[in-house]
Design a protein around this motif. Structure first.
Motif, PDB file in Angstrom:
ATOM      1  N   LEU A 185       0.826  -1.191   0.000  1.00 40.11           N
ATOM      2  CA  LEU A 185       0.000   0.000   0.000  1.00 40.11           C
ATOM      3  C   LEU A 185       0.871   1.255   0.000  1.00 40.11           C
ATOM      4  O   LEU A 185       0.624   2.178  -0.760  1.00 40.11           O
ATOM      5  CB  LEU A 185      -0.938  -0.020   1.199  1.00 40.11           C
ATOM      6  CG  LEU A 185      -1.879   1.157   1.370  1.00 40.11           C
ATOM      7  CD1 LEU A 185      -2.858   1.225   0.212  1.00 40.11           C
ATOM      8  CD2 LEU A 185      -2.634   1.053   2.670  1.00 40.11           C
ATOM      9  N   ARG A 186       1.879   1.278   0.829  1.00 39.18           N
ATOM     10  CA  ARG A 186       2.720   2.475   0.924  1.00 39.18           C
ATOM     11  C   ARG A 186       3.561   2.703  -0.322  1.00 39.18           C
ATOM     12  O   ARG A 186       3.804   3.832  -0.704  1.00 39.18           O
ATOM     13  CB  ARG A 186       3.632   2.373   2.143  1.00 39.18           C
ATOM     14  CG  ARG A 186       2.881   2.566   3.423  1.00 39.18           C
ATOM     15  CD  ARG A 186       3.822   2.693   4.602  1.00 39.18           C
ATOM     16  NE  ARG A 186       3.052   3.034   5.774  1.00 39.18           N
ATOM     17  CZ  ARG A 186       3.079   2.365   6.900  1.00 39.18           C
ATOM     18  NH1 ARG A 186       3.870   1.331   7.031  1.00 39.18           N
ATOM     19  NH2 ARG A 186       2.338   2.735   7.908  1.00 39.18           N
ATOM     20  N   ASP A 187       4.004   1.616  -0.950  1.00 36.17           N
ATOM     21  CA  ASP A 187       4.877   1.757  -2.110  1.00 36.17           C
ATOM     22  C   ASP A 187       4.124   2.085  -3.397  1.00 36.17           C
ATOM     23  O   ASP A 187       4.657   2.757  -4.272  1.00 36.17           O
ATOM     24  CB  ASP A 187       5.691   0.468  -2.321  1.00 36.17           C
ATOM     25  CG  ASP A 187       6.653   0.219  -1.172  1.00 36.17           C
ATOM     26  OD1 ASP A 187       7.043   1.191  -0.494  1.00 36.17           O
ATOM     27  OD2 ASP A 187       7.006  -0.958  -0.957  1.00 36.17           O
ATOM     28  N   ASN A 188       2.894   1.596  -3.526  1.00 31.87           N
ATOM     29  CA  ASN A 188       2.156   1.791  -4.765  1.00 31.87           C
ATOM     30  C   ASN A 188       0.648   1.860  -4.469  1.00 31.87           C
ATOM     31  O   ASN A 188      -0.087   0.913  -4.739  1.00 31.87           O
ATOM     32  CB  ASN A 188       2.471   0.654  -5.742  1.00 31.87           C
ATOM     33  CG  ASN A 188       1.964   0.939  -7.130  1.00 31.87           C
ATOM     34  OD1 ASN A 188       1.135   1.816  -7.343  1.00 31.87           O
ATOM     35  ND2 ASN A 188       2.449   0.158  -8.091  1.00 31.87           N
ATOM     36  N   PRO A 189       0.177   3.002  -3.932  1.00 29.57           N
ATOM     37  CA  PRO A 189      -1.241   3.114  -3.589  1.00 29.57           C
ATOM     38  C   PRO A 189      -2.202   2.833  -4.747  1.00 29.57           C
ATOM     39  O   PRO A 189      -3.192   2.133  -4.541  1.00 29.57           O
ATOM     40  CB  PRO A 189      -1.379   4.557  -3.077  1.00 29.57           C
ATOM     41  CG  PRO A 189      -0.028   4.885  -2.563  1.00 29.57           C
ATOM     42  CD  PRO A 189       0.928   4.184  -3.501  1.00 29.57           C
ATOM     43  N   PRO A 190      -1.952   3.322  -5.983  1.00 28.60           N
ATOM     44  CA  PRO A 190      -2.911   3.021  -7.050  1.00 28.60           C
ATOM     45  C   PRO A 190      -3.060   1.517  -7.295  1.00 28.60           C
ATOM     46  O   PRO A 190      -4.177   1.023  -7.474  1.00 28.60           O
ATOM     47  CB  PRO A 190      -2.330   3.723  -8.282  1.00 28.60           C
ATOM     48  CG  PRO A 190      -1.490   4.819  -7.721  1.00 28.60           C
ATOM     49  CD  PRO A 190      -0.918   4.261  -6.450  1.00 28.60           C
ATOM     50  N   ALA A 191      -1.960   0.797  -7.292  1.00 29.35           N
ATOM     51  CA  ALA A 191      -2.028  -0.651  -7.496  1.00 29.35           C
ATOM     52  C   ALA A 191      -2.734  -1.332  -6.322  1.00 29.35           C
ATOM     53  O   ALA A 191      -3.523  -2.262  -6.523  1.00 29.35           O
ATOM     54  CB  ALA A 191      -0.630  -1.234  -7.677  1.00 29.35           C
ATOM     55  N   ALA A 192      -2.493  -0.871  -5.106  1.00 30.14           N
ATOM     56  CA  ALA A 192      -3.140  -1.461  -3.931  1.00 30.14           C
ATOM     57  C   ALA A 192      -4.654  -1.242  -3.980  1.00 30.14           C
ATOM     58  O   ALA A 192      -5.429  -2.154  -3.664  1.00 30.14           O
ATOM     59  CB  ALA A 192      -2.553  -0.866  -2.652  1.00 30.14           C
ATOM     60  N   LEU A 193      -5.082  -0.057  -4.388  1.00 27.48           N
ATOM     61  CA  LEU A 193      -6.516   0.208  -4.486  1.00 27.48           C
ATOM     62  C   LEU A 193      -7.151  -0.640  -5.581  1.00 27.48           C
ATOM     63  O   LEU A 193      -8.232  -1.205  -5.397  1.00 27.48           O
ATOM     64  CB  LEU A 193      -6.768   1.690  -4.730  1.00 27.48           C
ATOM     65  CG  LEU A 193      -6.357   2.626  -3.585  1.00 27.48           C
ATOM     66  CD1 LEU A 193      -6.557   4.078  -3.982  1.00 27.48           C
ATOM     67  CD2 LEU A 193      -7.098   2.298  -2.315  1.00 27.48           C
ATOM     68  N   ALA A 194      -6.483  -0.744  -6.730  1.00 27.11           N
ATOM     69  CA  ALA A 194      -7.000  -1.590  -7.822  1.00 27.11           C
ATOM     70  C   ALA A 194      -7.081  -3.049  -7.367  1.00 27.11           C
ATOM     71  O   ALA A 194      -8.065  -3.737  -7.657  1.00 27.11           O
ATOM     72  CB  ALA A 194      -6.117  -1.453  -9.057  1.00 27.11           C
TER      73      ALA A 194
END
Length: 144
Positions: A1-10
């Motif tokens: 989540l911290r490293d790549n929020p857009p990917a985590a949300l997707a």
């Protein structure tokens, strides 16, 4: 989540969809079946340090209210997401490309209004689904 929020949300949205589809272990079969004609929208906002991330599906919206630096009550509102509606030109084109059909919005003389709706076949509207939104969790009938 911290490293790549857009990917985590997707990934979170994809996981929710899989759960409704019954792909994940332990899902109640009745829940998966009820998603045939039912669905849900979601808007999620993530604030991480000074970065704000949004993700949405359906016709719910995130809005940011801001107070001016002088502390007055002249709030301003900024849309952070766009509704997935069948009458948006980009969504209408996407739906048609997928084989869906969109009935246009209708304004009646008495002031009443019928929003644009997504159908499998405009000639047989009773087959549904008749959604006003162009994306949702569930609603398998709309994804034929």
């Amino acid at each position: 989540l911290r490293d790549n929020p857009p990917a985590a949300l997707a990934d979170a949205f994809a996981a929710a969809q899989r759960m409704l589809e019954g792909v994940d272990e332990g899902i109640n079969a009745d829940v998966a079946r009820s998603a045939e004609d039912s669905g849900a929208c979601c808007t999620l906002v993530l604030l991480q340090n000074n970065d704000l991330w949004t993700a949405n599906i359906g016709d719910c919206r995130a809005v940011l209210a801001s107070v001016p630096p002088d502390g007055s009550e002249d709030f301003s509102a900024t849309d952070l997401s766009e509704d997935h509606k069948a009458d948006r030109p980009d969504e209408r084109a996407r739906l048609r490309q997928c084989g869906g059909q969109v009935a246009p919005a209708v304004h009646f003389d008495d002031g009443d209004f019928e929003p644009a709706r997504v159908f499998e076949d405009l000639a047989e509207r009773s087959r549904g689904p008749g959604l006003t939104m162009s994306r949702a969790f569930g609603d398998w009938g709309a994804k034929r």
